[in-house]
Design a protein around this motif. Structure first.
Motif, PDB file in Angstrom:
ATOM      1  N   PHE A 262       9.256   5.783  15.310  1.00 16.13           N
ATOM      2  CA  PHE A 262       7.957   6.588  14.930  1.00 16.13           C
ATOM      3  C   PHE A 262       8.404   7.779  13.932  1.00 16.13           C
ATOM      4  O   PHE A 262       7.616   8.873  13.961  1.00 16.13           O
ATOM      5  N   ASP A 263       9.722   7.726  13.422  1.00 15.20           N
ATOM      6  CA  ASP A 263      10.205   9.157  12.964  1.00 15.20           C
ATOM      7  C   ASP A 263       9.656   9.265  11.596  1.00 15.20           C
ATOM      8  O   ASP A 263       9.331   8.495  10.956  1.00 15.20           O
ATOM      9  N   LEU A 264       9.300  10.556  11.321  1.00 18.40           N
ATOM     10  CA  LEU A 264       8.678  11.013  10.037  1.00 18.40           C
ATOM     11  C   LEU A 264       9.434  10.046   8.817  1.00 18.40           C
ATOM     12  O   LEU A 264       8.526   9.975   8.025  1.00 18.40           O
ATOM     13  N   SER A 265      10.564  10.113   8.951  1.00 13.69           N
ATOM     14  CA  SER A 265      11.142   9.467   7.743  1.00 13.69           C
ATOM     15  C   SER A 265      10.696   8.343   7.493  1.00 13.69           C
ATOM     16  O   SER A 265      10.661   7.844   6.381  1.00 13.69           O
ATOM     17  N   LEU A 266      10.149   7.716   8.398  1.00 10.31           N
ATOM     18  CA  LEU A 266       9.524   6.260   8.237  1.00 10.31           C
ATOM     19  C   LEU A 266       8.144   6.234   8.012  1.00 10.31           C
ATOM     20  O   LEU A 266       7.738   5.553   7.131  1.00 10.31           O
ATOM     21  N   ILE A 267       7.264   7.146   8.352  1.00  7.74           N
ATOM     22  CA  ILE A 267       5.970   7.163   8.284  1.00  7.74           C
ATOM     23  C   ILE A 267       5.498   7.927   6.867  1.00  7.74           C
ATOM     24  O   ILE A 267       4.561   7.712   6.569  1.00  7.74           O
ATOM     25  N   LEU A 268       6.229   8.825   6.650  1.00  5.87           N
ATOM     26  CA  LEU A 268       5.751   9.849   5.564  1.00  5.87           C
ATOM     27  C   LEU A 268       5.686   8.918   4.193  1.00  5.87           C
ATOM     28  O   LEU A 268       4.759   9.046   3.545  1.00  5.87           O
ATOM     29  N   PRO A 269       6.572   7.844   3.919  1.00  2.78           N
ATOM     30  CA  PRO A 269       6.447   7.191   2.639  1.00  2.78           C
ATOM     31  C   PRO A 269       5.231   6.284   2.758  1.00  2.78           C
ATOM     32  O   PRO A 269       4.831   5.930   1.699  1.00  2.78           O
ATOM     33  N   VAL A 270       4.856   5.992   3.861  1.00  4.05           N
ATOM     34  CA  VAL A 270       3.851   5.003   4.115  1.00  4.05           C
ATOM     35  C   VAL A 270       2.575   5.802   3.416  1.00  4.05           C
ATOM     36  O   VAL A 270       1.595   5.321   2.835  1.00  4.05           O
ATOM     37  N   TYR A 271       2.360   7.246   4.113  1.00  3.99           N
ATOM     38  CA  TYR A 271       1.228   8.024   3.514  1.00  3.99           C
ATOM     39  C   TYR A 271       1.369   7.991   1.976  1.00  3.99           C
ATOM     40  O   TYR A 271       0.241   7.782   1.383  1.00  3.99           O
ATOM     41  N   GLU A 272       2.613   8.377   1.532  1.00  3.48           N
ATOM     42  CA  GLU A 272       2.803   8.544   0.228  1.00  3.48           C
ATOM     43  C   GLU A 272       2.188   7.501  -0.725  1.00  3.48           C
ATOM     44  O   GLU A 272       1.536   7.738  -1.784  1.00  3.48           O
ATOM     45  N   LYS A 273       2.787   6.183  -0.233  1.00  4.45           N
ATOM     46  CA  LYS A 273       2.215   5.109  -1.078  1.00  4.45           C
ATOM     47  C   LYS A 273       0.966   4.824  -0.916  1.00  4.45           C
ATOM     48  O   LYS A 273       0.171   4.374  -1.909  1.00  4.45           O
ATOM     49  N   TYR A 274       0.268   5.084   0.178  1.00  8.69           N
ATOM     50  CA  TYR A 274      -1.270   4.848   0.506  1.00  8.69           C
ATOM     51  C   TYR A 274      -1.870   5.731  -0.578  1.00  8.69           C
ATOM     52  O   TYR A 274      -2.902   5.206  -1.087  1.00  8.69           O
ATOM     53  N   TYR A 275      -1.515   6.951  -0.592  1.00  8.67           N
ATOM     54  CA  TYR A 275      -2.215   7.995  -1.559  1.00  8.67           C
ATOM     55  C   TYR A 275      -2.339   7.341  -2.927  1.00  8.67           C
ATOM     56  O   TYR A 275      -3.410   7.393  -3.607  1.00  8.67           O
ATOM     57  N   GLU A 276      -1.014   6.883  -3.183  1.00  6.04           N
ATOM     58  CA  GLU A 276      -0.832   6.628  -4.834  1.00  6.04           C
ATOM     59  C   GLU A 276      -1.761   5.212  -4.763  1.00  6.04           C
ATOM     60  O   GLU A 276      -2.602   4.969  -5.974  1.00  6.04           O
ATOM     61  N   GLU A 277      -1.771   4.445  -3.785  1.00  6.14           N
ATOM     62  CA  GLU A 277      -2.907   3.323  -4.017  1.00  6.14           C
ATOM     63  C   GLU A 277      -4.291   3.481  -4.081  1.00  6.14           C
ATOM     64  O   GLU A 277      -4.994   3.070  -4.912  1.00  6.14           O
ATOM     65  N   VAL A 278      -4.937   4.467  -3.286  1.00 11.25           N
ATOM     66  CA  VAL A 278      -5.969   5.078  -3.333  1.00 11.25           C
ATOM     67  C   VAL A 278      -6.689   5.660  -4.725  1.00 11.25           C
ATOM     68  O   VAL A 278      -7.553   5.149  -5.238  1.00 11.25           O
ATOM     69  N   ILE A 279      -5.644   6.356  -5.210  1.00 11.73           N
ATOM     70  CA  ILE A 279      -5.515   7.204  -6.405  1.00 11.73           C
ATOM     71  C   ILE A 279      -5.981   5.994  -7.498  1.00 11.73           C
ATOM     72  O   ILE A 279      -6.840   6.271  -8.188  1.00 11.73           O
ATOM     73  N   GLU A 280      -4.918   5.172  -7.541  1.00 12.10           N
ATOM     74  CA  GLU A 280      -5.246   3.886  -8.489  1.00 12.10           C
ATOM     75  C   GLU A 280      -6.375   3.304  -8.505  1.00 12.10           C
ATOM     76  O   GLU A 280      -6.925   3.134  -9.580  1.00 12.10           O
ATOM     77  N   LYS A 281      -6.692   2.841  -7.436  1.00 17.10           N
ATOM     78  CA  LYS A 281      -7.729   2.221  -7.124  1.00 17.10           C
ATOM     79  C   LYS A 281      -9.051   3.011  -7.404  1.00 17.10           C
ATOM     80  O   LYS A 281      -9.957   2.161  -8.200  1.00 17.10           O
ATOM     81  N   SER A 282      -9.156   4.275  -7.277  1.00 23.46           N
ATOM     82  CA  SER A 282     -10.383   4.951  -7.497  1.00 23.46           C
ATOM     83  C   SER A 282     -10.384   5.090  -9.021  1.00 23.46           C
ATOM     84  O   SER A 282     -11.573   5.562  -9.567  1.00 23.46           O
ATOM     85  N   LYS A 283      -9.169   5.237  -9.819  1.00 29.94           N
ATOM     86  CA  LYS A 283      -9.441   5.391 -11.230  1.00 29.94           C
ATOM     87  C   LYS A 283      -9.966   4.081 -11.759  1.00 29.94           C
ATOM     88  O   LYS A 283     -10.660   4.356 -12.877  1.00 29.94           O
ATOM     89  N   VAL A 284      -9.507   3.059 -11.363  1.00 26.90           N
ATOM     90  CA  VAL A 284     -10.205   1.817 -11.939  1.00 26.90           C
ATOM     91  C   VAL A 284     -11.919   1.929 -11.255  1.00 26.90           C
ATOM     92  O   VAL A 284     -12.565   1.458 -12.231  1.00 26.90           O
ATOM     93  N   ALA A 285     -12.505   2.408 -10.246  1.00 25.79           N
ATOM     94  CA  ALA A 285     -13.538   2.616 -10.154  1.00 25.79           C
ATOM     95  C   ALA A 285     -14.523   3.218 -10.874  1.00 25.79           C
ATOM     96  O   ALA A 285     -15.761   3.074 -10.998  1.00 25.79           O
ATOM     97  N   ILE A 286     -13.876   4.347 -11.554  1.00 26.26           N
ATOM     98  CA  ILE A 286     -14.701   5.287 -12.230  1.00 26.26           C
ATOM     99  C   ILE A 286     -15.502   4.670 -13.673  1.00 26.26           C
ATOM    100  O   ILE A 286     -14.603   3.608 -14.222  1.00 26.26           O
TER     101      ILE A 286
END
Ligand code: GMT
Length: 379
Positions: A355-379
């Protein structure tokens, strides 16, 4: 990325996760704006990428209850507009997710479209959230978030079980900064607490009923009959006074120390032998992960997300909620033998590394990117 983080600034787990995540994102080059009603407890250093925006609620004699949520939404609008945020990440659904929804609607009137990620932490679902007082708003704001994460599979399941949720929930577990937690135990501190080499047991929490802190004292009383030991109770909250009274009643006071709220919990954990977490409900158990990161095995209840962290018979033991006898028996098994204790300690740190930060941080970063991309499509 420019990220707005909304959380409770207190010592509670959701605030700790939000603050540690924000600090790590800032270290990784993102600009992070905290929006809370006071400086988060662990936001204790300066970084060029970290900003703090205080929500102040102006009072008026008419208000029995000052409208915090409105002040929060207004602050979110202000920060999002002027700091040009890319995303808002709110921790703990109540009232942050609905305040974010309101902010989003207002921002849209300025032609600004900002996606909102809501992270569900625990009692916002399992206790407070499903109370009918809040349920319709919690359901609505989860469904309206652009991204939703839960800190364990169990919490995700509980959310689907208790609410009418029509959307995907992503599980992103709690994490730990192992660098911060891999401390060398301070021998003088250990000696001061346990001068005759007694085993040191520890419990950390905010002493709410859900933590079953009195069970900790009952378990400890039983341990004392077999193993010389000391108990450190870290944190503060409504149940502390009852625990102190119970210690007097059970005549264990000379072996128990109530340390109150502590910033450097890792220093206490690093001298400890066993962590006790008999909670009624626990969506993940960040405090247990912090203990494991300090090589401390865990005796816990088998509720909520705890089985996803604490591996029965490997990193500690899991018992039913309220099974004080079972927890005490398992604790004694671990503590009575040096070799067994050492094995459990090694297993605990090994598990924490997953559960080290170095493993979970990129998961959050990728999720942000994914959500931002999806919401651009939705506009
Ligand atoms: O849900 C809560 O009790 C509040 C929250 C907090 O702010 O203290 O704690 C929860 O979130 C933590 C971080 O995600 C989890 O590790 C805790 O297990 C969880 N507490 C409970 O579920 C009781």
């Amino acid at each position: 990325m420019r990220i707005g983080i909304v959380c409770y600034p207190t010592f509670g787990g959701s605030g700790v996760v939000a603050t540690e995540l924000g600090k790590a994102l800032a270290d990784n080059g993102h600009q992070v704006h905290f929006i809370t009603y006071s400086q988060p407890a662990r936001l204790d250093f300066f970084s060029e990428n970290l900003f703090y925006h205080e929500v102040s609620v102006s009072n008026y004699p008419l208000f029995d209850y000052a409208p915090y949520e409105l002040a929060l939404s207004s602050k979110m609008v202000d920060v999002a507009r002027f700091e040009k945020l890319d995303i808002l990440h709110v921790h703990y659904a109540i009232p942050h997710a609905s305040a974010a929804f309101m902010a989003k609607q207002i921002l849209a009137t300025y032609g600004i479209h900002i996606p909102v990620v809501t992270t569900l932490h625990g009692t916002d679902i399992t206790l407070v959230g499903k109370d009918l007082t809040y349920k319709p708003v919690v359901t609505f704001s989860i469904n309206k978030s652009d991204g939703v994460t839960a800190v364990s599979e169990d919490l995700k399941k509980a959310t689907y079980d208790h609410f009418d949720i029509q959307r995907e929930i992503r599980v992103i577990p709690n994490f730990i900064d192992l660098q911060r937690f891999s401390l060398k135990a301070k021998d003088h501190f250990k000696k001061a607490i346990a001068p005759f080499g007694e085993r040191i047991l520890v419990h950390t929490s905010n002493f709410r009923k859900v933590k079953r802190t009195q069970d900790v004292v009952h378990i400890f009383k039983q341990i004392l009959t077999k193993v010389p030991a000391k108990l450190l109770m870290v944190g503060d909250g409504p149940e502390r006074v009852n625990c102190e009274a119970l210690c007097r009643e059970l005549e264990v006071c000379e072996h128990v120390r109530f340390l109150g709220k502590q910033d450097a919990v890792e220093e206490i954990l690093s001298v400890s032998d066993l962590f006790l977490m008999p909670s009624e409900s626990e969506s993940f158990g960040l405090a247990a992960l912090e203990a494991m990161a300090c090589k401390v095995p865990v005796i816990s209840s088998n509720t909520g997300g705890l089985p996803e962290l604490n591996v029965n018979g490997v990193t500690g033991f899991l018992n039913n909620v309220g099974d004080v006898d079972g927890m005490a028996t398992n604790a004694i098994y671990i503590l009575q033998d040096n070799q067994i204790l050492q094995t459990f300690k090694e297993n605990a740190i090994k598990r924490a590394k997953e559960f080290d930060l170095s493993l979970i941080l990129p998961v959050y970063e990728k999720y942000y990117e994914e959500v931002i991309e999806k919401s651009k499509v939705a506009i």
